[in-house]
Scaffold this motif. Structure first.
Motif, PDB file in Angstrom:
ATOM      1  N   ILE A 196       0.850  -1.188   0.000  1.00  0.00           N
ATOM      2  CA  ILE A 196       0.000   0.000   0.000  1.00  0.00           C
ATOM      3  C   ILE A 196       0.886   1.239   0.000  1.00  0.00           C
ATOM      4  O   ILE A 196       1.523   1.570   1.007  1.00  0.00           O
ATOM      5  CB  ILE A 196      -0.930  -0.006   1.229  1.00  0.00           C
ATOM      6  N   GLU A 197       0.957   1.911  -1.117  1.00  0.00           N
ATOM      7  CA  GLU A 197       1.735   3.147  -1.210  1.00  0.00           C
ATOM      8  C   GLU A 197       0.998   4.276  -0.504  1.00  0.00           C
ATOM      9  O   GLU A 197      -0.237   4.318  -0.479  1.00  0.00           O
ATOM     10  CB  GLU A 197       1.983   3.523  -2.667  1.00  0.00           C
ATOM     11  N   LYS A 198       1.759   5.198   0.062  1.00  0.00           N
ATOM     12  CA  LYS A 198       1.167   6.312   0.796  1.00  0.00           C
ATOM     13  C   LYS A 198       2.138   7.478   0.834  1.00  0.00           C
ATOM     14  O   LYS A 198       3.334   7.316   0.558  1.00  0.00           O
ATOM     15  CB  LYS A 198       0.843   5.886   2.232  1.00  0.00           C
ATOM     16  N   PRO A 204      -3.157   6.510   4.114  1.00  0.00           N
ATOM     17  CA  PRO A 204      -3.972   6.511   2.895  1.00  0.00           C
ATOM     18  C   PRO A 204      -5.456   6.554   3.230  1.00  0.00           C
ATOM     19  O   PRO A 204      -5.857   6.213   4.348  1.00  0.00           O
ATOM     20  CB  PRO A 204      -3.583   5.189   2.229  1.00  0.00           C
ATOM     21  N   PRO A 205      -6.311   6.958   2.270  1.00  0.00           N
ATOM     22  CA  PRO A 205      -7.751   6.937   2.499  1.00  0.00           C
ATOM     23  C   PRO A 205      -8.212   5.539   2.889  1.00  0.00           C
ATOM     24  O   PRO A 205      -7.801   4.545   2.300  1.00  0.00           O
ATOM     25  CB  PRO A 205      -8.327   7.350   1.142  1.00  0.00           C
ATOM     26  N   GLY A 206      -9.037   5.457   3.923  1.00  0.00           N
ATOM     27  CA  GLY A 206      -9.509   4.170   4.395  1.00  0.00           C
ATOM     28  C   GLY A 206      -8.677   3.601   5.536  1.00  0.00           C
ATOM     29  O   GLY A 206      -8.971   2.505   6.025  1.00  0.00           O
ATOM     30  N   MET A 207      -7.662   4.328   5.976  1.00  0.00           N
ATOM     31  CA  MET A 207      -6.827   3.883   7.095  1.00  0.00           C
ATOM     32  C   MET A 207      -6.638   5.033   8.073  1.00  0.00           C
ATOM     33  O   MET A 207      -6.340   6.152   7.691  1.00  0.00           O
ATOM     34  CB  MET A 207      -5.446   3.413   6.599  1.00  0.00           C
ATOM     35  N   VAL A 208      -6.829   4.730   9.347  1.00  0.00           N
ATOM     36  CA  VAL A 208      -6.534   5.692  10.405  1.00  0.00           C
ATOM     37  C   VAL A 208      -5.623   5.006  11.415  1.00  0.00           C
ATOM     38  O   VAL A 208      -5.676   3.789  11.593  1.00  0.00           O
ATOM     39  CB  VAL A 208      -7.811   6.219  11.094  1.00  0.00           C
ATOM     40  N   LEU A 227      -8.665  -0.266   9.382  1.00  0.00           N
ATOM     41  CA  LEU A 227      -8.866  -0.280   7.934  1.00  0.00           C
ATOM     42  C   LEU A 227     -10.359  -0.364   7.648  1.00  0.00           C
ATOM     43  O   LEU A 227     -11.023  -1.321   8.062  1.00  0.00           O
ATOM     44  CB  LEU A 227      -8.150  -1.476   7.297  1.00  0.00           C
ATOM     45  N   ASN A 228     -10.864   0.636   6.968  1.00  0.00           N
ATOM     46  CA  ASN A 228     -12.285   0.698   6.633  1.00  0.00           C
ATOM     47  C   ASN A 228     -12.442   0.926   5.142  1.00  0.00           C
ATOM     48  O   ASN A 228     -12.266   2.048   4.649  1.00  0.00           O
ATOM     49  CB  ASN A 228     -12.984   1.819   7.417  1.00  0.00           C
ATOM     50  N   ASP A 229     -12.708  -0.162   4.408  1.00  0.00           N
ATOM     51  CA  ASP A 229     -12.813  -0.094   2.949  1.00  0.00           C
ATOM     52  C   ASP A 229     -11.578   0.539   2.322  1.00  0.00           C
ATOM     53  O   ASP A 229     -11.665   1.385   1.444  1.00  0.00           O
ATOM     54  CB  ASP A 229     -14.068   0.675   2.531  1.00  0.00           C
ATOM     55  N   LEU A 230     -10.417   0.116   2.806  1.00  0.00           N
ATOM     56  CA  LEU A 230      -9.143   0.557   2.227  1.00  0.00           C
ATOM     57  C   LEU A 230      -8.978  -0.114   0.865  1.00  0.00           C
ATOM     58  O   LEU A 230      -8.992  -1.333   0.758  1.00  0.00           O
ATOM     59  CB  LEU A 230      -7.987   0.171   3.146  1.00  0.00           C
ATOM     60  N   ARG A 231      -8.835   0.697  -0.173  1.00  0.00           N
ATOM     61  CA  ARG A 231      -8.774   0.170  -1.535  1.00  0.00           C
ATOM     62  C   ARG A 231      -7.336   0.121  -2.034  1.00  0.00           C
ATOM     63  O   ARG A 231      -6.582   1.087  -1.906  1.00  0.00           O
ATOM     64  CB  ARG A 231      -9.644   1.019  -2.468  1.00  0.00           C
ATOM     65  N   VAL A 232      -6.993  -1.030  -2.590  1.00  0.00           N
ATOM     66  CA  VAL A 232      -5.636  -1.293  -3.064  1.00  0.00           C
ATOM     67  C   VAL A 232      -5.718  -1.791  -4.510  1.00  0.00           C
ATOM     68  O   VAL A 232      -6.525  -2.677  -4.805  1.00  0.00           O
ATOM     69  CB  VAL A 232      -4.938  -2.363  -2.189  1.00  0.00           C
ATOM     70  N   PRO A 233      -4.901  -1.244  -5.417  1.00  0.00           N
ATOM     71  CA  PRO A 233      -4.930  -1.737  -6.802  1.00  0.00           C
ATOM     72  C   PRO A 233      -4.676  -3.235  -6.867  1.00  0.00           C
ATOM     73  O   PRO A 233      -3.889  -3.786  -6.088  1.00  0.00           O
ATOM     74  CB  PRO A 233      -3.790  -0.956  -7.475  1.00  0.00           C
ATOM     75  N   ARG A 234      -5.348  -3.893  -7.789  1.00  0.00           N
ATOM     76  CA  ARG A 234      -5.256  -5.350  -7.916  1.00  0.00           C
ATOM     77  C   ARG A 234      -3.809  -5.802  -8.063  1.00  0.00           C
ATOM     78  O   ARG A 234      -3.406  -6.824  -7.506  1.00  0.00           O
ATOM     79  CB  ARG A 234      -6.082  -5.801  -9.112  1.00  0.00           C
ATOM     80  N   GLU A 235      -2.999  -5.042  -8.800  1.00  0.00           N
ATOM     81  CA  GLU A 235      -1.625  -5.453  -9.071  1.00  0.00           C
ATOM     82  C   GLU A 235      -0.703  -5.295  -7.869  1.00  0.00           C
ATOM     83  O   GLU A 235       0.451  -5.731  -7.898  1.00  0.00           O
ATOM     84  CB  GLU A 235      -1.051  -4.650 -10.245  1.00  0.00           C
ATOM     85  N   ASN A 236      -1.194  -4.694  -6.786  1.00  0.00           N
ATOM     86  CA  ASN A 236      -0.363  -4.528  -5.597  1.00  0.00           C
ATOM     87  C   ASN A 236      -0.441  -5.712  -4.641  1.00  0.00           C
ATOM     88  O   ASN A 236       0.059  -5.660  -3.521  1.00  0.00           O
ATOM     89  CB  ASN A 236      -0.739  -3.240  -4.861  1.00  0.00           C
ATOM     90  N   LEU A 237      -1.074  -6.789  -5.085  1.00  0.00           N
ATOM     91  CA  LEU A 237      -0.976  -8.058  -4.366  1.00  0.00           C
ATOM     92  C   LEU A 237       0.428  -8.615  -4.600  1.00  0.00           C
ATOM     93  O   LEU A 237       0.885  -8.714  -5.741  1.00  0.00           O
ATOM     94  CB  LEU A 237      -2.018  -9.037  -4.887  1.00  0.00           C
TER      95      LEU A 237
END
Length: 416
Positions: A196-198, A204-208, A227-237
């Motif tokens: 997760i880049e930040k 990042p949005p969705g993380m406090v 983490l509340n609906d933290l969105r991560v690009p598919r390729e960052n798996l």
């Protein structure tokens, strides 16, 4: 005074390694220790200027291949440098581990390595890792944070704990469950790792994040993350879905060697400070170094430090040779960290009341040494690993794991 030996019976310390060690020691004594003595405390932070100097020394790329700008060295050199840095400030020796490409380096596709690793070497892309959870510490196979693939993004929900440097990092590795395990003995299945880049200094949005109050390990903050609906690009798996626990396991030998190196550095610092203080402090008309009680303490302390160091050299050499040494890695982590608490405590005793003040670094070494027995697997977990490897896994352990799995599976069914 440097009491670190330059020659050992196994011939581990080549001329090149001695030069690397001595350069790291000079850097520590001139750049790290003065900063640590000034800034160590709940509100102190490792200065950006020191981080730049560390990057100039190449310390963020010790184990990164030269083709990406790194030093291309092994675990031995990595631990050699980190031992010296910990002699000044354990947090700085730990910051080095936030580089090196992390334990995900070998799982990155080549395109990602070429994009990120040169930045890591320059100190521009440092990481934090979010593995533990409020109810999950040593039993990482039981994490409950979840990730669901929605279109081209993974959506993460859950809580993480003990994430040091979460605010200052440039990216965070988050471990989350993407599938249920298929068998009670394979609870590690279904756990995936996400990069997760930040922005540095932000979440990042969705993380406090909420800082956790600590008694040591200062210079940076440790967080509880939501983490509340933290969105991560598919390729960052990172790596194959559901196989992240194995990625982490591959790096445990080096991680435990690194913790042993930090513990030895703390003990070495406490030993050197105790020797210097014992020579200067006078009681009953003579330096306390003349009294047998103090002399025997120092003799025992020095012996234990060197014993841990030699075991570490053996383990690091085994890791670099490619030989599996999970038992020995647990042994050195166990022995070095238990030793560090004893040695730093004895050093504080030699200082007497002065050791229980902020006027000397020994109290910092003592507080930080206590933590080494906990992170990267507690002493009890190391004993369990060693015993299982020597004796085989106990029947009771298998029964507990199976019943815990069945209970958790039933709870998930009712919740669904």
């Amino acid at each position: 005074m440097n009491t670190t030996p330059t020659i050992d019976g196994k011939g581990y310390m080549t001329e090149e390694r001695i030069m690397i060690r001595d350069a790291a020691r000079d850097f520590t004594m001139n750049e790290v220790l003065p900063v640590a003595n000034q800034l160590d405390g709940p509100d102190g932070e490792i200065p950006m200027e020191l981080r730049r100097k560390m990057a100039d020394m190449g310390y963020f790329g010790i184990t990164i291949p030269e083709e990406y700008g790194g030093m291309g060295l092994g675990t031995f050199e990595y631990c050699l440098i980190c031992e010296q840095l910990a002699r000044g400030w354990m947090s700085v020796a730990s910051l080095v581990a936030r580089a090196q490409g992390g334990f995900i380096k070998n799982e990155m596709p080549e395109e990602m390595r070429r994009k990120y690793l040169p930045r890591v070497v320059r100190g521009e892309f440092l990481n934090a890792s979010a593995l533990s959870e409020p109810d999950t510490g040593s039993d990482l196979a039981s994490i409950s944070c979840r990730a669901e693939l929605v279109g081209d993004e993974w959506v993460l929900n859950g809580n993480k704990y003990w994430c040091t440097f979460a605010d200052g990092a440039d990216y965070i590795n988050v471990f989350a469950r993407t599938a249920k395990p298929t068998h009670p003995k394979k609870r590690w299945e279904g756990i995936s790792c996400f990069l997760i880049e930040k922005k540095r200094g932000e979440f990042p949005p969705g993380m406090v994040g909420q800082p956790i109050p600590k008694i040591g390990y200062f210079g940076w903050k440790t967080f509880e993350l939501a983490l509340n609906d933290l969105r991560v690009p598919r390729e960052n798996l990172i790596g194959a879905p559901g196989q992240a626990f194995l990625i982490m396991a591959k790096g445990l030998e080096t991680a435990r060697a690194h913790t042993a190196a930090r513990a030895i550095g703390l003990a070495q610092g406490a030993l050197e400070d105790a020797i210097a203080y014992a020579r200067e402090r006078k009681q009953f008309g003579m330096p306390i170094a003349e009294y047998q009680a103090i002399r025997f303490k120092i003799a025992t302390m020095a012996t234990e430090v060197e014993a841990a160091r030699q075991l570490l050299h053996y383990v690091c050499s085994a890791i670099d040779s490619g030989r599996r040494c999970d038992t020995e890695a647990s042994m050195v982590k166990l022995f070095a960290t238990e030793m560090a608490e004893r040695v730093t405590s004895e050093a504080l005793q030699i200082f007497g009341g002065a050791g229980y003040t902020k006027l000397f670094a020994v109290e910092r070494h003592w507080r930080d040494a206590r933590l080494t027995k906990i992170f990267e697997g507690t002493s009890e977990i190391q004993q369990r690993i060693i015993a299982n490897n020597l004796l085989g896994k106990s029947v009771l352990e298998d029964m507990i794991a199976s019943r815990a799995f069945e209970s958790a599976a039933g709870a998930r069914t009712e919740a669904a």
